[in-house]
Design a protein around this motif. Structure first.
Motif, PDB file in Angstrom:
ATOM      1  N   SER A   1     -19.967   4.279 -13.604  1.00 48.56           N
ATOM      2  CA  SER A   1     -19.356   5.789 -13.464  1.00 48.56           C
ATOM      3  C   SER A   1     -20.066   6.952 -13.762  1.00 48.56           C
ATOM      4  N   SER A   2     -21.395   6.555 -13.806  1.00 50.42           N
ATOM      5  CA  SER A   2     -22.514   8.047 -13.008  1.00 50.42           C
ATOM      6  C   SER A   2     -23.485   7.758 -12.432  1.00 50.42           C
ATOM      7  N   ASP A   3     -23.708   6.644 -11.888  1.00 53.60           N
ATOM      8  CA  ASP A   3     -24.151   6.505 -11.152  1.00 53.60           C
ATOM      9  C   ASP A   3     -23.631   6.778  -9.064  1.00 53.60           C
ATOM     10  N   GLY A   4     -21.852   6.289  -9.478  1.00 52.36           N
ATOM     11  CA  GLY A   4     -21.308   6.091  -8.435  1.00 52.36           C
ATOM     12  C   GLY A   4     -21.737   5.124  -7.738  1.00 52.36           C
ATOM     13  N   LYS A   5     -22.088   4.231  -8.174  1.00 53.55           N
ATOM     14  CA  LYS A   5     -22.213   3.147  -6.918  1.00 53.55           C
ATOM     15  C   LYS A   5     -21.718   1.847  -7.151  1.00 53.55           C
ATOM     16  N   ASP A   6     -21.467   0.779  -5.875  1.00 53.59           N
ATOM     17  CA  ASP A   6     -20.722  -0.229  -5.834  1.00 53.59           C
ATOM     18  C   ASP A   6     -21.097  -1.345  -7.534  1.00 53.59           C
ATOM     19  N   PHE A   7     -20.173  -2.284  -7.382  1.00 53.11           N
ATOM     20  CA  PHE A   7     -20.749  -3.098  -8.913  1.00 53.11           C
ATOM     21  C   PHE A   7     -20.487  -4.547  -9.089  1.00 53.11           C
ATOM     22  N   ASP A   8     -20.596  -4.774  -9.778  1.00 54.46           N
ATOM     23  CA  ASP A   8     -20.251  -6.770  -9.320  1.00 54.46           C
ATOM     24  C   ASP A   8     -20.896  -6.959 -10.075  1.00 54.46           C
TER      25      ASP A   8
ATOM     26  N   ARG B   1     -10.154   6.431 -10.510  1.00 57.04           N
ATOM     27  CA  ARG B   1     -10.530   7.297 -10.358  1.00 57.04           C
ATOM     28  C   ARG B   1     -10.857   8.152 -11.398  1.00 57.04           C
ATOM     29  N   VAL B   2     -12.444   7.673 -11.458  1.00 63.29           N
ATOM     30  CA  VAL B   2     -13.239   8.465 -12.636  1.00 63.29           C
ATOM     31  C   VAL B   2     -13.075   9.316 -13.245  1.00 63.29           C
ATOM     32  N   ASP B   3     -12.721  10.180 -12.810  1.00 65.68           N
ATOM     33  CA  ASP B   3     -13.410  12.013 -12.679  1.00 65.68           C
ATOM     34  C   ASP B   3     -11.303  12.214 -13.723  1.00 65.68           C
ATOM     35  N   SER B   4     -10.479  11.018 -13.478  1.00 66.33           N
ATOM     36  CA  SER B   4      -9.338  11.295 -14.620  1.00 66.33           C
ATOM     37  C   SER B   4      -8.534   9.796 -15.484  1.00 66.33           C
ATOM     38  N   GLY B   5      -9.253   8.879 -15.145  1.00 66.04           N
ATOM     39  CA  GLY B   5      -9.127   8.167 -15.664  1.00 66.04           C
ATOM     40  C   GLY B   5      -8.321   7.193 -15.243  1.00 66.04           C
ATOM     41  N   GLU B   6      -7.602   7.694 -14.472  1.00 67.99           N
ATOM     42  CA  GLU B   6      -6.418   6.636 -13.627  1.00 67.99           C
ATOM     43  C   GLU B   6      -6.602   5.386 -13.466  1.00 67.99           C
ATOM     44  N   ILE B   7      -5.879   4.339 -13.548  1.00 71.72           N
ATOM     45  CA  ILE B   7      -6.190   3.188 -12.922  1.00 71.72           C
ATOM     46  C   ILE B   7      -5.438   2.685 -12.962  1.00 71.72           C
TER      47      ILE B   7
ATOM     48  N   THR C   1     -15.399   8.466  -2.024  1.00 74.18           N
ATOM     49  CA  THR C   1     -14.847   9.824  -2.620  1.00 74.18           C
ATOM     50  C   THR C   1     -13.290   9.743  -2.249  1.00 74.18           C
ATOM     51  N   ASP C   2     -12.837  10.684  -3.146  1.00 73.20           N
ATOM     52  CA  ASP C   2     -11.635  10.814  -2.624  1.00 73.20           C
ATOM     53  C   ASP C   2     -11.103  12.703  -1.870  1.00 73.20           C
ATOM     54  N   ALA C   3      -9.988  12.766  -1.928  1.00 76.31           N
ATOM     55  CA  ALA C   3      -9.868  13.688  -1.442  1.00 76.31           C
ATOM     56  C   ALA C   3     -10.011  14.528  -2.637  1.00 76.31           C
ATOM     57  N   SER C   4     -10.325  14.811  -3.642  1.00 74.06           N
ATOM     58  CA  SER C   4     -11.283  16.197  -4.309  1.00 74.06           C
ATOM     59  C   SER C   4     -12.703  16.075  -4.315  1.00 74.06           C
ATOM     60  N   GLY C   5     -13.122  15.213  -4.331  1.00 75.77           N
ATOM     61  CA  GLY C   5     -14.068  15.299  -4.037  1.00 75.77           C
ATOM     62  C   GLY C   5     -15.159  14.349  -4.801  1.00 75.77           C
ATOM     63  N   GLY C   6     -14.315  14.023  -5.891  1.00 75.84           N
ATOM     64  CA  GLY C   6     -14.752  12.531  -6.910  1.00 75.84           C
ATOM     65  C   GLY C   6     -14.657  11.007  -6.754  1.00 75.84           C
ATOM     66  N   THR C   7     -15.357  10.416  -7.577  1.00 71.63           N
ATOM     67  CA  THR C   7     -15.660   9.376  -7.165  1.00 71.63           C
ATOM     68  C   THR C   7     -14.785   8.533  -8.065  1.00 71.63           C
ATOM     69  N   GLU C   8     -14.230   7.626  -6.852  1.00 70.62           N
ATOM     70  CA  GLU C   8     -13.173   6.087  -6.938  1.00 70.62           C
ATOM     71  C   GLU C   8     -13.459   4.848  -6.513  1.00 70.62           C
TER      72      GLU C   8
END
Length: 593
Positions: free
Chosen positions: A295-302, A246-252, A325-332
């Motif tokens: 984390s900035s553009d919110g796109k898939d990465f490989d 989760r990008v916003d919280s930094g949770e991994i 997009t998670d429940a709070s509207g953030g990127t995961e």
């Protein structure tokens, strides 16, 4: 219910008693008055007119008072009777309500989708509802008076005894537990039991038990647990771990296999610092760039990178993630990381084997071209000898012709350089060296190969036509490997036209930039063409149509082109012959200009 029926009867008897007492009192008063009048008239003094009137008045007054009293008594009686009747009706309504409530609660108890048991201190079933008995496949009569242990599996009965004992020791407290029950047909039923012990009026301790069917939940939990076990085992076997970020919280979040790949013990939380700590220092900047961009553009990465573990070992890993997009509207990101170390080693070993086989193929091809190479070397050497003799003649004159001598010396140098270049190219093809990619012009590589096959073209009476596009962009390639591919395609084209006698033997080599901005090289012959049965197998290893071929030439050529990011293919011509072609991507620097 019997008490409810007796009360109205008692009230009716009371009302009748009141009515009889009233009548008796009225009659008694009348008799008393009549008796008093008679006594007074018989035994009293002789009546006088005023006295008689007074007695009569008193008698009438007394009678009126009696009547008034009787009326008051009657009114009071009627009021009491009305009150008693109202009370009786209210009690009757209460009795009917109690009867309805009792019926409703009995209906609820019997058919509520929850099993209810009442057992005594020894575990004997005192009561059970119809639904509960039916859930277990029994009738109520089959369970009453029986030990409650018969509806539990043998291995679970000790737990039942312990649980009932705890309830009996803690009267009035509710206790819960989950356990299996066995139906009459032997199948299992998972229940959650809520039990409490109470003391009856006869001082006997009983245990009240309500059982909730949780079979579906248990089956779902078991399926989930089994799925997790299968997933963990699959990840372990495939060396692939999963992760969430989760990008916003930094949770991994990591799976167990991801912890193993990164060389960490399982921990409740993971940070990006832990990830970068394991990434190889040479790959750290590139990996950070990828993660920052994701984390900035919110796109898939490989991307792939190396891990440097504390014991000094190196792992090759490949990570791929999907953005959501998670429940709070953030990127995961949800992704997977695969340990590809074994695959990388296998690729390196395969590359080494292919390089060795390619070297053998090159040496074999040069052996077949020995006469052509000798001819290409002998031509400049013979020219060197001739020019040297001419130079001597110009110098031996009485007046040496220095200008002519200098010209012949320059020719000697040119022919010597030409011979040296031929030998250098042959040595490059023969030497077993590691591939080294560098920016180069494809047309130059074609010219170098043509130099080696001039004699073959002449001896087989093949007309070569070059259609090389000028000013082609650079390609990033290994010169020796590209020479091998072009040499192999040219030789195959020459050999394919050996049997042609009814038309000119023409070989066309073309280069140009196609519409996808890739460099395309084409070798077209007018030979016997490709049989339809062999078209799909042409690039398979060890497949050949030549009696003396190894069947590795085209297979190695395709591997070389694939390693350069291109594609090698073959197709039949509209007329006779075959066309081989391969594409190469442009050098990156040319693409960015």
């Amino acid at each position: 219910m019997a008490e409810c029926l007796v009360l109205p009867m008692m009230r009716n008897q009371t009302m009748k008693s009141w009515r009889s007492a009233e009548q008796w009192l009225l009659g008694s008063m009348v008799l008393a008055l009549v008796a008093a009048a008679c006594i007074w008239l018989v035994l009293g003094p002789a009546p006088t007119a005023p006295g008689d009137l007074l007695a009569i008045v008193l008698l009438i007054a007394l009678l009126l008072v009696s009547l008034i009293m009787m009326r008051m008594v009657g009114s009071t009686r009627r009021q009491m009777e009305a009150a008693l009747q109202g009370r009786a009706r209210a009690e009757q309504r209460a009795t009917e309500a109690l009867r309805d409530s009792e019926a409703q609660w009995k209906e609820v108890f019997e058919h509520n989708p929850v099993m209810y048991f009442m057992v005594d201190a020894t575990g004997t079933v005192l009561s059970v509802n119809t639904f509960g008995a039916a859930q277990l496949g029994y009738s109520v009569s089959e369970l009453l008076g029986q030990s409650v242990l018969q509806v539990f599996f043998e291995e679970d009965r000790d737990l039942v005894r312990e649980s009932v004992a705890v309830c009996l020791e803690n009267i009035g407290q509710t206790h819960s537990w989950e356990i299996r029950k066995t139906r009459k047909d032997g199948s299992a039923l998972w229940v959650r039991e809520n039990a409490k012990s109470v003391r009856r009026l006869d001082k006997q301790l009983i245990v009240l038990i309500a059982c909730e069917d949780i079979t579906e939940r248990k089956e779902a939990e078991n399926a989930l647990r089994q799925s997790k076990t299968y997933l963990a085992e699959a990840q372990r076997l495939s060396h692939t771990g999963s992760f969430g970020w989760r990008v916003d919280s930094g949770e991994i979040i990591w799976s167990e296999e991801t912890f193993r790949i990164f060389g960490y013990d399982k921990a409740p939380s993971v940070t990006l610092d832990m990830v970068f700590q394991r990434i190889h220092p040479d790959d750290r900047a590139r990996a950070k760039q990828t993660i920052d961009r994701a984390s900035s553009d919110g796109k898939d990465f490989d991307h792939g990178y190396r891990l440097l573990l504390p014991d000094g070992s190196v792992k090759h890993v490949h990570a791929t993630a999907h953005a959501a997009t998670d429940a709070s509207g953030g990127t995961e990101f949800v992704g997977a990381v695969t340990d590809v170390t074994a695959r990388k080693r296998a690729e390196e070993e395969l590359h080494e084997a292919q390089a060795g086989l390619a070297h053998v193929t090159r040496v074999t091809a040069l052996g077949e071209l020995a006469a052509s190479i000798a001819h290409e070397v002998n031509q400049p050497l013979a020219a060197v000898v001739t020019n040297a003799a001419a130079c001597l003649r110009w110098l031996d004159r009485e007046t040496p012709n220095l200008d002519e001598a200098r010209g012949t010396v320059r020719s000697i140098i040119k022919d010597g350089s030409r011979a040296g270049e031929v030998i250098q190219r042959v040595r490059g093809l023969v030497n077993k060296t590691a591939g080294q990619k560098a920016p180069l012009h494809l047309n130059e590589v074609v010219d170098e190969v043509i130099t080696l096959v001039q004699h073959e073209l002449f001896s087989h009476r093949v007309l070569l036509r070059l259609e090389l596009a000028p000013a082609l962009p650079l390609v990033l390639a290994d010169r020796i490997q590209l020479q091998q591919v072009i040499l192999n395609l040219v030789v195959n084209g020459i050999e394919a036209m050996q049997a042609v006698t009814d038309r000119p033997r023409e070989l066309v080599i073309q280069t140009h930039q196609d519409e996808t901005h890739q460099i395309l090289l084409t070798v077209k012959d007018c030979g016997i063409g490709i049989a339809a049965d062999n078209a799909d197998r042409l690039f398979d290893a060890f497949f050949t149509t030549k009696s003396s071929g190894m069947g590795m030439g085209l297979s190695i050529c395709r591997s070389i082109v694939d390693a350069h990011g291109g594609r090698l293919s073959a197709s039949g011509n509209v007329g006779p012959g075959t066309t081989f072609q391969f594409t190469l991507p442009l050098h990156q620097e040319d693409n960015t200009r």
